[in-house]
Design an enzyme around this catalytic site. Sequence first.
Site, PDB file in Angstrom:
ATOM      1  N   GLY A  79       0.782  -1.348   0.013  1.00 57.53           N
ATOM      2  CA  GLY A  79      -0.210  -0.140  -0.020  1.00 57.53           C
ATOM      3  C   GLY A  79       1.063   1.214   0.314  1.00 57.53           C
ATOM      4  O   GLY A  79       1.804   1.169  -0.485  1.00 57.53           O
ATOM      5  N   TYR A 150       9.084  -3.488   4.108  1.00 59.10           N
ATOM      6  CA  TYR A 150       8.588  -4.022   2.561  1.00 59.10           C
ATOM      7  C   TYR A 150       9.845  -3.641   1.536  1.00 59.10           C
ATOM      8  O   TYR A 150       9.860  -4.810   0.794  1.00 59.10           O
ATOM      9  CB  TYR A 150       7.756  -2.952   2.190  1.00 59.10           C
ATOM     10  CG  TYR A 150       7.158  -2.354   0.620  1.00 59.10           C
ATOM     11  CD1 TYR A 150       6.703  -3.921   0.577  1.00 59.10           C
ATOM     12  CD2 TYR A 150       7.661  -1.512   0.010  1.00 59.10           C
ATOM     13  CE1 TYR A 150       5.807  -3.908  -1.196  1.00 59.10           C
ATOM     14  CE2 TYR A 150       6.826  -1.487  -0.708  1.00 59.10           C
ATOM     15  CZ  TYR A 150       6.418  -2.159  -1.795  1.00 59.10           C
ATOM     16  OH  TYR A 150       5.930  -2.641  -3.208  1.00 59.10           O
ATOM     17  N   LYS A 154      11.464  -6.456  -0.517  1.00 61.97           N
ATOM     18  CA  LYS A 154      12.018  -6.982  -2.333  1.00 61.97           C
ATOM     19  C   LYS A 154      12.990  -7.074  -2.773  1.00 61.97           C
ATOM     20  O   LYS A 154      13.606  -6.944  -3.288  1.00 61.97           O
ATOM     21  CB  LYS A 154      10.893  -4.760  -2.813  1.00 61.97           C
ATOM     22  CG  LYS A 154       9.570  -4.734  -2.389  1.00 61.97           C
ATOM     23  CD  LYS A 154      10.069  -5.374  -3.417  1.00 61.97           C
ATOM     24  CE  LYS A 154       7.276  -5.436  -3.582  1.00 61.97           C
ATOM     25  NZ  LYS A 154       6.470  -6.037  -4.152  1.00 61.97           N
ATOM     26  N   GLU A 192      -4.118   3.116  -0.148  1.00 57.61           N
ATOM     27  CA  GLU A 192      -4.544   4.404  -1.555  1.00 57.61           C
ATOM     28  C   GLU A 192      -3.128   5.546  -0.461  1.00 57.61           C
ATOM     29  O   GLU A 192      -2.657   5.465   0.367  1.00 57.61           O
ATOM     30  CB  GLU A 192      -5.167   5.463  -0.949  1.00 57.61           C
ATOM     31  CG  GLU A 192      -5.266   5.943  -0.092  1.00 57.61           C
ATOM     32  CD  GLU A 192      -6.278   5.547   1.397  1.00 57.61           C
ATOM     33  OE1 GLU A 192      -6.260   4.128   1.493  1.00 57.61           O
ATOM     34  OE2 GLU A 192      -6.513   6.350   2.559  1.00 57.61           O
ATOM     35  N   LYS A 201      -9.646  12.818  -1.589  1.00 57.28           N
ATOM     36  CA  LYS A 201     -10.312  14.344  -0.607  1.00 57.28           C
ATOM     37  C   LYS A 201     -10.134  15.783  -1.149  1.00 57.28           C
ATOM     38  O   LYS A 201     -10.928  16.306  -0.818  1.00 57.28           O
ATOM     39  CB  LYS A 201      -8.408  14.422   0.249  1.00 57.28           C
ATOM     40  CG  LYS A 201      -7.986  13.692   1.199  1.00 57.28           C
ATOM     41  CD  LYS A 201      -7.348  14.522   2.182  1.00 57.28           C
ATOM     42  CE  LYS A 201      -5.763  12.824   2.463  1.00 57.28           C
ATOM     43  NZ  LYS A 201      -5.043  13.190   3.325  1.00 57.28           N
TER      44      LYS A 201
END
Length: 335
Positions: A79, A150, A154, A192, A201
């Site tokens: 995310g 993360y 990777k 998001e 927004k």
Amino acid sequence: MTKQTRVLVTGAGGFIGHHLVKRLKAEGYWVRGADVKLPEYEASAADEFDVVDLRDYDKCLGATAGGIDQVYNLAADMGGIGYITASHAEISRNNILINAHMLEASRQNRVSRFLFSSSACVYAGYKQTSPDVSPLREEDAYPAAPEPGYGWEKLFTEELCLYYRQDYGFETRIVRFHNVYGPLGTYEGGKEKAPAAIARKVALAEDGGEIEIWGDGEQTRSFMYVDDCVEGLIRLMASDYHQPLNLGNDRLITINGLVDLISGIAVKKLVKRYDLSKPQGVRGRNSDNTRLLQTLHWEPRISLEEGLEITYQWIEQELKKANRIPLAYSSQAAG
Ligand code: NAD
Ligand code: GDD
């Protein structure tokens, strides 16, 4: 008659995977999708879709069975910066399992080519401390200091792909995406990324109202439209290049600049309220496309203005369908 190429796209229920499946089908490939979930916003174009948890090795063996020629491994627990900094252990564990098992299952099932979707989060944090950051060249991932969790996962999987090539002659491709946006991507719920979050927004704000920005808005990024991403993926899969390769746009923009572009599309004047307590990630990040151009003779070409227009209109429509935007707030009413 030549045999139809059989492709597996993992993460086909997600944003990039779903777009990739559509494009591969349009080009005449036979496609199997695999994901823990079906696509959220429209049906998959895949010939077959396995709803499976790819942390499980047996499920990876099943997904890669039946004469699959190419695997685009896009499945990941991922995310935006808020999501990936919230749980390092779980994200790392999930992605290590998916990637290690997908690589080995693909090799056992004699897949010809395997493409791994890495990230600009592999780049060393100490090279991204200023908003006017130099574009990151592939070698800037070392000496290693990637994003905790993360980014380390990777980076290690990139190495694992190279080991599989060295030790087994297994053909791997490695792509480093830089912040990808577009329609049919997650725009709320916590996963998001900035373009979709800010579009949401802006769509939900009244003209003259206020929106919250994470940080001081002076941090910089580059953003790639999803159609460019899919084009680059197909080109890389077809190429002979097996070292990690950037796939991103090289236009640097501040988050304040991004907000202004989106507000302009919505025809709204908005006050930015800065929240310095929210996750911000690196201070600046951009893609150096020298090697991309040398290798694929191509680079992303869809402008941010063009891509954001399509993305904003899609997010606004989604919110309208859910009756979340009073008519008076929408870009059409304003225009
Ligand atoms: P996404 O979250 O929309 O798609 C990922 C998909 O993987 C999701 O549909 C999810 O359900 C699936 N998945 C997660 N765990 C799974 C499991 N255990 N078994 C099966 N499926 C599982 O994300 P995306 O933006 O489409 O990203 C695709 C790939 O590109 C990912 O590997 C991601 O790390 C990488 N990437 C994306 C970006 C970006 O800006 N979108 C940037 C860098 C790297
Ligand atoms: N998500 C989000 N939401 N970010 C915001 C917001 C908001 O409302 N407002 C401002 N930002 C700022 C963040 O603080 C950050 O500095 C910048 O916008 C970009 O945030 P993200 O798009 O969430 O993530 P990122 O660019 O730091 O990292 C993303 O891109 C990598 C590849 O380039 C992540 O999606 C990584 O998972 C991905 O690998």
